[in-house]
Design a protein around this motif. Sequence first.
Motif, PDB file in Angstrom:
ATOM      1  N   UNK A 232       0.290  -1.065  -0.051  1.00 24.11           N
ATOM      2  CA  UNK A 232       0.017   0.056  -0.654  1.00 24.11           C
ATOM      3  C   UNK A 232       0.843   1.441  -0.321  1.00 24.11           C
ATOM      4  N   UNK A 233       0.831   2.119   0.987  1.00 21.82           N
ATOM      5  CA  UNK A 233       1.301   3.231   1.012  1.00 21.82           C
ATOM      6  C   UNK A 233       2.614   3.033   1.306  1.00 21.82           C
ATOM      7  N   UNK A 234       2.837   2.212   2.172  1.00 20.43           N
ATOM      8  CA  UNK A 234       4.722   1.286   2.794  1.00 20.43           C
ATOM      9  C   UNK A 234       5.127   1.179   1.458  1.00 20.43           C
ATOM     10  N   UNK A 235       6.372   1.071   1.975  1.00 24.16           N
ATOM     11  CA  UNK A 235       7.316   0.116   1.115  1.00 24.16           C
ATOM     12  C   UNK A 235       7.950  -1.231   1.843  1.00 24.16           C
ATOM     13  N   UNK A 236       8.354  -2.394   0.963  1.00 23.43           N
ATOM     14  CA  UNK A 236       8.883  -3.748   1.813  1.00 23.43           C
ATOM     15  C   UNK A 236       9.646  -3.927   2.170  1.00 23.43           C
ATOM     16  N   UNK A 237      10.089  -4.265   3.319  1.00 23.77           N
ATOM     17  CA  UNK A 237      11.046  -4.769   3.542  1.00 23.77           C
ATOM     18  C   UNK A 237      11.403  -6.490   4.323  1.00 23.77           C
ATOM     19  N   UNK A 238      11.908  -6.988   3.312  1.00 18.92           N
ATOM     20  CA  UNK A 238      12.605  -8.339   3.533  1.00 18.92           C
ATOM     21  C   UNK A 238      13.200  -8.877   4.719  1.00 18.92           C
ATOM     22  N   UNK A 239      11.938  -9.439   5.203  1.00 12.59           N
ATOM     23  CA  UNK A 239      12.783 -10.635   6.822  1.00 12.59           C
ATOM     24  C   UNK A 239      13.760 -11.899   6.697  1.00 12.59           C
ATOM     25  N   UNK A 240      12.737 -12.801   6.211  1.00 14.49           N
ATOM     26  CA  UNK A 240      13.647 -14.364   5.129  1.00 14.49           C
ATOM     27  C   UNK A 240      12.488 -14.756   4.558  1.00 14.49           C
ATOM     28  N   UNK A 241      13.517 -15.313   3.690  1.00 16.97           N
ATOM     29  CA  UNK A 241      13.022 -16.150   2.134  1.00 16.97           C
ATOM     30  C   UNK A 241      13.443 -17.087   2.662  1.00 16.97           C
ATOM     31  N   UNK A 242      12.931 -18.535   1.830  1.00 20.69           N
ATOM     32  CA  UNK A 242      13.514 -19.571   1.281  1.00 20.69           C
ATOM     33  C   UNK A 242      12.323 -20.386   0.311  1.00 20.69           C
ATOM     34  N   UNK A 243      13.329 -20.889  -0.812  1.00 24.33           N
ATOM     35  CA  UNK A 243      13.247 -21.224  -1.659  1.00 24.33           C
ATOM     36  C   UNK A 243      13.393 -23.280  -1.732  1.00 24.33           C
TER      37      UNK A 243
END
Length: 411
Positions: A232-243
Amino acid sequence: MFFLKLSLLMLLAVAPDLLVHAETSVTCEGNNAVLTCGAGVLNILSANYGRTDSTTCSAGRPSSQITKTDCYAINTLYKVKSRCEGKSSCVVPAANSIFSDPCYGTYKYLRIKHSCVVHKTSVTCEGNNAVLTCGAGVLNIVSANYGRTDSTTCSAGRPSSQIAKTDCYATNTLSEVTNRCDGKSSCVVSATNSIFSDPCYGTYKYLSIKYSCVVHKTSVTCEGDNAVLTCGAGVLNILSANYGRTDSTTCSAGRYSEQITKTDCYGTNTLSEVTNRCEGKSSCVVPATNSVFSDPCYGTYKYLRIKHSCVVHKTSVTCEGDNAVLTCGAGVLNILSANYGRTDSTTCSAGRYSEQINKTDCYGTNTLSEVTNRCDGKSSCVVPATNSVFSDPCYGTYKYLSIKYSCVVHK
């Protein structure tokens, strides 16, 4: 487009007194970055090994080694997070052997921004249930062990033979607790051999869990589909991810057992790929495919799990010749992106000739580093929107300084 930072601040769903000031560590090439958090644990916000200005770590260096100021090692954030995230302290060498060399011949430095997260500890004696709750937030599991590492915890009424072994670790504890609790507002975990197996027969064990409470969302996308993240009005902060795959139930419908039985499958490049595609944007699309992440476990049907938070930012726009004034009250400034130039024909256009406003692909490549150096971590700052500060990225065009930032609450 704006030149975005690698990472933003993780927002904590706890009382304001548990929010701490973001600190920045700068380590010249060849030295070691030492990060410590006392009673808390490290939360890595952003990191770069390279060079983004000509003054940092420049003493005694020839100009040829410090003139390149657009040098970024794209694996920095992933490498630093792997070494430091969730620990009370860590050491990271600022060296090509760790990050590779993103700009040969340039003398580099390692810049890390981090905060210290105060965590909670839950200790549950064998045979009982651990109950974790986070109120309005969700659980972020930092570490966990089912076993015994001292002779005093959960020792009342026990014979010495049951508490003497203090090097007892169930290797599956963290994965089990994470799968049951991570991202939930509350959970119950039984401290029993039936959950974790028995890592030390005859020893009376306990379940110790360290965790924090955070505001984040979790996206799970089955292989072959697209993950769509929006803020929305904010921006993404990626904390963790796994594929990969860490349980046998997620994305399992209609799959053969041999496609879902492997539950220790991790794509080592997932975090860096997702960060590069999404960090600092209001939305992004990430395909959950081998073509993006490669195949970490051939024959297994995988899924992409991403944890992210949304950071609400403010935007300051200052016409050329004026001063940008940024303030944060009781907080401190966290600069997200910045550009001195022109990306549209309407902003700061009043009374200007068409030839002064029709160039809309004008970017000052040193804007982010200049604004960051002047403002980041301060309660307020003033930045002149002038060529003397940023140089002139497009001669004859009337420019403006656009800055996106957030305010970080600290002690």
